[in-house]
Design a protein around this motif. Sequence first.
Motif, mmCIF file in Angstrom:
data_model
loop_
_atom_site.group_PDB
_atom_site.id
_atom_site.type_symbol
_atom_site.label_atom_id
_atom_site.label_comp_id
_atom_site.label_asym_id
_atom_site.label_seq_id
_atom_site.Cartn_x
_atom_site.Cartn_y
_atom_site.Cartn_z
ATOM 1 N N ASP A 123 48.450 35.535 39.957
ATOM 2 C CA ASP A 123 47.066 35.894 39.637
ATOM 3 C C ASP A 123 46.465 35.004 38.566
ATOM 4 O O ASP A 123 45.311 35.191 38.173
ATOM 5 N N ASP A 177 42.678 36.239 38.006
ATOM 6 C CA ASP A 177 41.928 36.461 39.246
ATOM 7 C C ASP A 177 41.928 37.953 39.559
ATOM 8 O O ASP A 177 42.970 38.542 39.836
ATOM 9 N N ARG A 178 40.755 38.584 39.504
ATOM 10 C CA ARG A 178 40.639 40.025 39.739
ATOM 11 C C ARG A 178 40.671 40.383 41.225
ATOM 12 O O ARG A 178 40.730 41.557 41.577
ATOM 13 N N TYR A 182 35.872 41.270 43.790
ATOM 14 C CA TYR A 182 35.033 40.991 42.617
ATOM 15 C C TYR A 182 34.209 39.713 42.769
ATOM 16 O O TYR A 182 33.454 39.357 41.871
ATOM 17 N N ARG A 194 34.654 37.108 38.995
ATOM 18 C CA ARG A 194 35.971 37.433 39.556
ATOM 19 C C ARG A 194 37.085 36.865 38.678
ATOM 20 O O ARG A 194 38.151 37.486 38.549
ATOM 21 N N TYR A 195 36.851 35.721 38.041
ATOM 22 C CA TYR A 195 37.871 35.049 37.247
ATOM 23 C C TYR A 195 37.565 35.264 35.760
ATOM 24 O O TYR A 195 36.535 34.818 35.249
ATOM 25 N N ARG A 236 39.578 41.620 26.478
ATOM 26 C CA ARG A 236 39.640 41.202 27.885
ATOM 27 C C ARG A 236 41.007 41.510 28.491
ATOM 28 O O ARG A 236 41.097 42.003 29.618
ATOM 29 N N LEU A 240 41.972 44.438 31.531
ATOM 30 C CA LEU A 240 42.754 44.067 32.715
ATOM 31 C C LEU A 240 44.053 44.876 32.782
ATOM 32 O O LEU A 240 44.436 45.366 33.859
ATOM 33 N N GLU A 245 37.118 48.573 34.462
ATOM 34 C CA GLU A 245 36.198 47.564 34.962
ATOM 35 C C GLU A 245 35.684 46.603 33.891
ATOM 36 O O GLU A 245 35.260 45.494 34.209
#
Length: 885
Positions: A123, A177-178, A182, A194-195, A236, A240, A245
């Motif tokens: 990811d 990478d979500r 996303y 998304r990233y 951040r 995650l 979200e």
Amino acid sequence: MKTADIRQRWLDFFGERGHTVVPSASLVSEDPTVMFTIAGMVPFIPYLTGLIPAPYPRATSVQKCIRTNDIEEVGKTPRHGTFFQMNGNFSFGDYFKKEAIGFAWELLTTPEADGGYGFDDKDLWVTVYKDDDEAISLWKTIAGLPDERIQRLDKDTNYWSTGHPGPAGPCSEIFFDRGPSYGIDGGPATDDDRYVEIWNLVFMQYAIENVRSKTEFDIVGELPSKNIDTGMGLERVAFLKQGVENMYEIDQVRPVLDRAAELSGRRYGADHEDDVRMRVIADHVRSSLMLMSDGVTPSNEGRGYILRRLLRRSVRAMRLLGVDGATFPELFTASRDAMSPSYPEVERDFARISQAAYGEEETFLRTLAAGTTILDLAVDNSKKAGNDVLAGDTAFLLHDTYGFPIDLTLEIADEAGLRVDRSAFDTLMAEQKQRAKADAKNKKSHVADLSVYSTFRALGETHFTGYTELTTESRVLGIIVDGAPVTFASEGQKAEVILAETALYAESGGQDADKGQIVGDGFELTVLDVQRPVKGLISHTVSVASGVVSVDATATTIVDGDYRRGARQAHSGTHVIHAALRQILGPNAHQSGSYNKAGYLRLDFSWNQSLSRETLTEIEEISNNAIRDNLEVVTREMPLDEAKELGAMALFGEKYGDVVRVVDIGGPWSRELCAGTHVATSSEIGMINLVNESSVGSTNRRVESLVGLEAFEDLAAERAIVRELTSSLKTPREQLPARIADLVAGLKQAEKKIKEYEARALAERVPSLVDKANRVGGYRVVAESLGEAASADDLRSLVMSVRDRLGSEPAVVALAGAVSGRPVIIVATNAAARDAGARAGQLVRTAASVLGGGGGGKDDLAQGGGQEVSAIPSALSAVIDGLKG
């Protein structure tokens, strides 16, 4: 994984690998050109740039940061936060790219059970500066990343510099990478949400010169000592790892958001606009809490203004969620509980923090109540008129009269689809400032250009001898008249005189300047003021009473002994009251300002509610007991750090040098840094008499006191009044309160009976007035002068009673009388009269013009007045003529 756990794992990981664990620096930046600490590397800049040798080869920290340039974006994106924490590891010429990349990859991908963050390597993506082949090779070797997950980017995103000549170097950023839900595929280069960037590694390896822009500069060679500066966004990684979200939903922020939802009755996730408001509240409350824990207080300038803006935006957001009352007691408590595991000082200082926050909310709620009504009306009027601009004078009125911040006006107008005429607002603000400057009477210094003092300051500091002497012989170093240096000043002139030594105290530390004289061979000067226009220099503003004073003349400063004695009593009294306040209210009652002169003192202190009479009495008693106990007053000079270790209190707003003066009264009971003049023992203060307590802002109170002989004289005056009352009322002193209360109650009862009598008397006049009704055109009209009238209210009541008795046919009543020697006229109409065209407001204005005054009101009832009582008959005739017309 809790945010506090993520933080601790970082410090443990790097601490175990030889890094010195450095505590977070304050959010308040030490750099005077910057308000806040805005990045994790800021405290380490002197070491990274080589300005100061690093005290350790490698370091790690979790740094508190504040950024407010994107405040309008808070709540709208998943990553914009005002307060955030940056995890950093740093190397000062120790390790470089290989080790930095290895540390980052190891910590990110090590399983949680083994102390890492447990990210799946599939990811993770990285970006590198396009020409940094060394970093690309290391990412492939150390992390095993394939080429497709390593992206080369340009200088605008992957090159670091200070923006000035000096160290610089390429960056490498790590992204998570979500997933496809996303956003689009393609890696961080797509700049898609998304990233999520979670870690940035700066390889500081080059020296640059001729810096033309962020991306245009000349690389002139490699640095002899290469450094590493990395940063991982704690919030951040937290959102995650916690599977939420955005950063507003992590465990350190979400409790405030949830409490805001509960208080408003709204559900988070049900409405986009409500969600943004809840996120703003959660962010701003946490940011405010952390700023206040580092000593920032709400104000209208600098850091205090930023804090005030955050607090007020929170209040505004809660109102938009439908909550009009106070919410900070709930919201700040939730934030405290969430943040204290990482920052125990938040819990320790919460009494002080909450006191200031709650007071600010209470004040702003009152401001909103007054200002919002006016603003809403102005917005409606603009829309009805088809304008998309809110007038600048409206914004200025809100700011100037109601304390409504311009940024809030801009926000509310924007929400309504309007823009504010900011140019007009700024013009009005500039005009106001100009008026304020023109109106200010600045007794402190008549010289605007301080450079005039530079020549005198170059001769050395003015030596103050007044701690031990009341007269000092010296030499005149300079004379200033009308802002310019001169060689002499003559009788009748006003001048500033600079001396090498002086016994006269210059105003500072809240103590007013001494009164006194300066005398010499052939001249006598009356001292008007003593100030320190520049550091180290004392200037005497004088009036030349006789003779001529010239440069180089011998001059003797003579302090008015009585005034100095009173000033010393007042200044020491200020310290005593401050100590008594803190003894009663606790350490949060901290002095925030003071002023003292002979016989009088005032002291401002942090507190958000009025003090009861009982509390003031207790403070006064403790203060006078300290005076009675004849406490020794000791002054000592010592290094600032030593003074702080002894517990000496430094007062807000005061600046101290490396060596400070410590004043003890009764040892540690009162121990403060102070350069003022003081008594030798507390008994010399004489007496303290608290005469007033008031508010000086939402979080500050003020006590005022008379001191010494002035305190006694005030009490003696009160004693004389008591004696006069006991004699007049023939009542012993201890029974006076009850006796006066009985008299007041009897007076009120008498007034009530008089009003009842007057009401009956008025009612009895109604039938006779009704009988006097005449036909005027199509109306039944009563127009009478009643002579002396007790009040306009009595007239109004009588007019309405007569009107009601005239029935349903068109009727007009006009009654006039003299109230306190001035004519008053009341006119009333019934519905039938108004249908026929009679208007009370119009008729009363006609009558009032005859009386030499004015009036107005509604169509059914209006009132007017004037100057000429003798004109009342003519005024009533004017009403009748108006009905005829």
